[in-house]
Structure formats: structure tokens, C-alpha cells
Scaffold this motif. Structure first.
Motif, short mmCIF file in Angstrom:
data_model
loop_
_atom_site.label_atom_id
_atom_site.label_comp_id
_atom_site.label_asym_id
_atom_site.label_seq_id
_atom_site.Cartn_x
_atom_site.Cartn_y
_atom_site.Cartn_z
N GLY A 108 38.08 90.21 -19.71
CA GLY A 108 37.09 89.18 -19.95
C GLY A 108 37.59 87.99 -20.73
N GLU A 109 38.88 87.91 -20.99
CA GLU A 109 39.46 86.86 -21.82
C GLU A 109 40.11 85.79 -20.94
N ILE A 110 40.09 84.54 -21.42
CA ILE A 110 40.92 83.49 -20.82
C ILE A 110 42.11 83.28 -21.73
N GLU A 116 36.70 89.61 -4.60
CA GLU A 116 36.04 90.26 -5.73
C GLU A 116 37.05 90.83 -6.72
N PRO A 117 37.97 89.99 -7.19
CA PRO A 117 38.98 90.49 -8.13
C PRO A 117 38.40 90.76 -9.50
N ARG A 118 39.14 91.50 -10.28
CA ARG A 118 38.79 91.70 -11.69
C ARG A 118 39.56 90.73 -12.59
N MET A 119 40.63 90.16 -12.05
CA MET A 119 41.43 89.20 -12.81
C MET A 119 41.97 88.14 -11.85
N ILE A 120 41.89 86.87 -12.29
CA ILE A 120 42.42 85.76 -11.50
C ILE A 120 43.53 85.08 -12.28
N LEU A 121 44.61 84.78 -11.59
CA LEU A 121 45.71 84.00 -12.15
C LEU A 121 45.64 82.61 -11.52
N LEU A 122 45.51 81.59 -12.33
CA LEU A 122 45.35 80.22 -11.86
C LEU A 122 46.60 79.42 -12.21
N ASP A 123 47.26 78.87 -11.19
CA ASP A 123 48.50 78.14 -11.39
C ASP A 123 48.28 76.65 -11.16
N GLU A 124 48.21 75.89 -12.25
CA GLU A 124 48.06 74.43 -12.22
C GLU A 124 46.83 73.96 -11.43
N PRO A 125 45.64 74.41 -11.79
CA PRO A 125 44.45 74.03 -11.02
C PRO A 125 44.10 72.55 -11.07
N LEU A 143 37.18 65.28 -10.88
CA LEU A 143 37.33 66.55 -10.18
C LEU A 143 37.94 67.61 -11.08
N VAL A 144 38.84 67.20 -11.96
CA VAL A 144 39.39 68.13 -12.94
C VAL A 144 38.27 68.73 -13.79
N ALA A 145 37.36 67.87 -14.22
CA ALA A 145 36.22 68.34 -15.03
C ALA A 145 35.38 69.34 -14.24
N GLU A 146 35.21 69.09 -12.95
CA GLU A 146 34.41 70.00 -12.12
C GLU A 146 35.11 71.34 -11.95
N ILE A 147 36.43 71.31 -11.75
CA ILE A 147 37.19 72.55 -11.60
C ILE A 147 37.11 73.38 -12.87
N PHE A 148 37.26 72.73 -14.02
CA PHE A 148 37.23 73.48 -15.28
C PHE A 148 35.82 73.93 -15.63
N ARG A 149 34.81 73.21 -15.20
CA ARG A 149 33.44 73.71 -15.34
C ARG A 149 33.29 75.01 -14.57
N ALA A 150 33.85 75.07 -13.36
CA ALA A 150 33.78 76.29 -12.56
C ALA A 150 34.57 77.43 -13.20
N ILE A 151 35.74 77.12 -13.76
CA ILE A 151 36.54 78.15 -14.42
C ILE A 151 35.77 78.77 -15.58
N ARG A 152 35.10 77.94 -16.37
CA ARG A 152 34.30 78.47 -17.49
C ARG A 152 33.15 79.32 -16.98
N GLU A 153 32.54 78.89 -15.88
CA GLU A 153 31.42 79.66 -15.32
C GLU A 153 31.91 81.00 -14.79
N ILE A 154 33.07 81.01 -14.15
CA ILE A 154 33.64 82.27 -13.67
C ILE A 154 33.91 83.21 -14.84
N GLN A 176 32.42 83.26 -17.73
CA GLN A 176 31.16 83.72 -18.31
C GLN A 176 30.60 84.93 -17.58
N GLY A 177 31.01 85.09 -16.32
CA GLY A 177 30.60 86.27 -15.56
C GLY A 177 31.43 87.50 -15.85
N GLY A 178 32.38 87.39 -16.79
CA GLY A 178 33.18 88.55 -17.19
C GLY A 178 34.56 88.62 -16.58
N MET A 179 34.95 87.62 -15.80
CA MET A 179 36.26 87.62 -15.17
C MET A 179 37.37 87.41 -16.20
#
Length: 240
Positions: A31-33, A155-164, A172-183, A185-188
Motif C-alpha cells: 500500500g506504499e508509494i 488486477e495487480p497488487r503492485m504497479i511499477l511505473l517507469d517515467e510516467p 497532462l502530467v498533473a492528470e497522470i499524477f492525480r490518477a496515480i494518487r487515486e490508484i 488510495q485504493g490500496g495499490m
């Protein structure tokens, strides 16, 4: 630790005679980033590729408590690990829907597939408007949304993001990082590689700093933001 999603112990990765990663150790809790920061060529992308089995890593790679060091990439994916690669890696001649469905190749039940598509569209409404378009006709930001959405389809339990954020306009960067935070918050669990150090430290709870394949600093993001070495090297400041 029982709460560990990813543990690397003395991991090294080489390409021919070139050692890209030199015995690093790190941990990401469930659950950590966590972010890996460093200059180009520091070994960040190689570390992610080693975790998912795209390159062979020496040392110990443990995913949710299981040693996956000897497993193939598809076997590690089946353990709940998804990589969103640098450059996105989408199939430009296939439609948005086909790209997303391809992400669910390990989970092909139709009812579940429809539910996962709906969740991706809720996260990225633009993709819902472009389901029939060829992925190659999307903007760079939309392609990044598609790459993240495709990973979520498994439906992964962990995502590795390389230079999103690579190559994207600030909006668009702001939108991508908004989505990352939302993901998140769901426990990813998320391991993030990002050239924009300010963004990475703002999004993550903790960070590891890589220099020429070695971890030279680690700590909470708040502590590293105020570290003069980080300020000088990555945040545009100077050390007195």
C-alpha cells in the motif's frame, strides 16, 4: 516482513560487461508509494526490469514474501506485479479497447473483464471516449493513460511505473499524477521511477536515490526534500 510487497537484497543487473545495478537493497511496504530517483543511467529502469523478470537479476527479489528471482516474466506477472514501461509500450495499430483487453490476458472471464474496463474508464474518462480508436492516434498523455489502464486490467497488487510524465505537457502530467494518487488510495502498492524529482517526492512516502547503480541515500520524501544533496543534484538548488 509480513507487510512487505517488494524486497530487494543485494541485487545486481548486468548487460554484457556493463554492470547497471550494483548490489542494491530496498523495500516497499504493501500500500506504499516509493520512488527511485537519480540521473539518467543511474539504474532505475534496470531495477524495475529486474523485478518483473525482463532482465535477470542476481541477488534476492521477493514479491509479497515469495522469492521470484528465478521466475520468468509471465510467472511474476501472475503473482500480481505489473510494469508500465518507459515509452508506454502500447500497440499502436490496435484499438484502445484491444490494448486494454490485452492487459487482462491472465484473467479472461468476460464479466470480470467488463468490470475492469469500467474501472479504467472511471479513472481515465478520455479512454472511454476513444475505445474504438487506434492507440497510435492518441496524444502522448492519452497513450500514458492507456498504458496505466492496461496494467490495471490485470488486477495487480503492485504497479511499477517507469517515467510516467516523460514528454508530457504540464496539464497532462498533473492528470497522470492525480490518477496515480487515486490508484494508491485504493490500496495499490506503487514503485515509481520519475525524472521529475519534485513530483516524485510529492507523490511518494519514501525514496531511494540511485547513483551509477548504487543506493546512496534513502529516507522519507519529506526528509529528502530538505536534504542539501538532493536540493543541489535534483531540485535545482546549490550546496553552500
Amino acid at each position: 516482513m509480513t507487510d512487505s510487497a517488494l524486497t530487494l537484497t543485494d541485487v545486481s543487473i548486468s548487460y554484457g560487461g556493463i554492470q547497471a545495478v550494483k548490489g542494491i537493497s530496498l523495500e516497499v511496504q504493501k500500500g506504499e508509494i516509493v520512488t527511485l530517483i537519480g540521473a539518467n543511467g543511474a539504474g532505475k529502469s534496470s531495477t524495475l526490469r529486474g523485478v518483473v523478470g525482463l532482465v535477470r537479476a542476481r541477488g534476492s527479489v521477493r514479491v509479497f514474501g515469495e522469492d521470484v528471482s528465478a521466475l520468468e516474466a509471465h510467472e511474476i506477472a501472475a503473482r500480481g506485479v505489473a510494469l508500465v514501461p518507459e515509452g508506454r509500450g502500447i500497440f499502436t495499430g490496435m484499438s484502445v479497447r484491444e490494448n486494454l483487453e490485452l492487459g487482462a490476458y491472465l484473467k479472461r472471464e468476460r464479466v470480470g473483464l467488463a468490470q475492469r474496463l469500467a474501472r479504467v474508464v472511471q479513472l481515465f474518462p478520455r479512454l472511454g471516449e476513444r475505445m474504438k480508436q487506434d492507440a497510435g492516434t492518441l496524444s502522448g498523455g492519452e497513450q500514458q493513460m492507456l498504458a496505466i489502464g492496461r496494467a490495471l486490467m490485470a488486477e495487480p497488487r503492485m504497479i511499477l511505473l517507469d517515467e510516467p510524465s516523460l514528454g508530457l505537457a504540464p496539464k497532462l502530467v498533473a492528470e497522470i499524477f492525480r490518477a496515480i494518487r487515486e490508484i494508491a488510495q485504493g490500496g495499490m502498492t506503487i514503485l515509481l521511477v520519475e525524472q521529475n524529482t519534485r513530483l516524485a517526492l510529492a507523490a511518494a512516502a519514501r525514496a531511494y536515490v540511485l547513483v551509477t547503480g548504487e543506493v546512496v541515500l534513502s529516507g522519507t520524501s519529506d526528509a529528502l526534500k530538505s536534504d542539501p544533496r538532493i536540493e543541489a543534484a535534483y531540485l535545482g538548488g546549490t550546496v553552500a
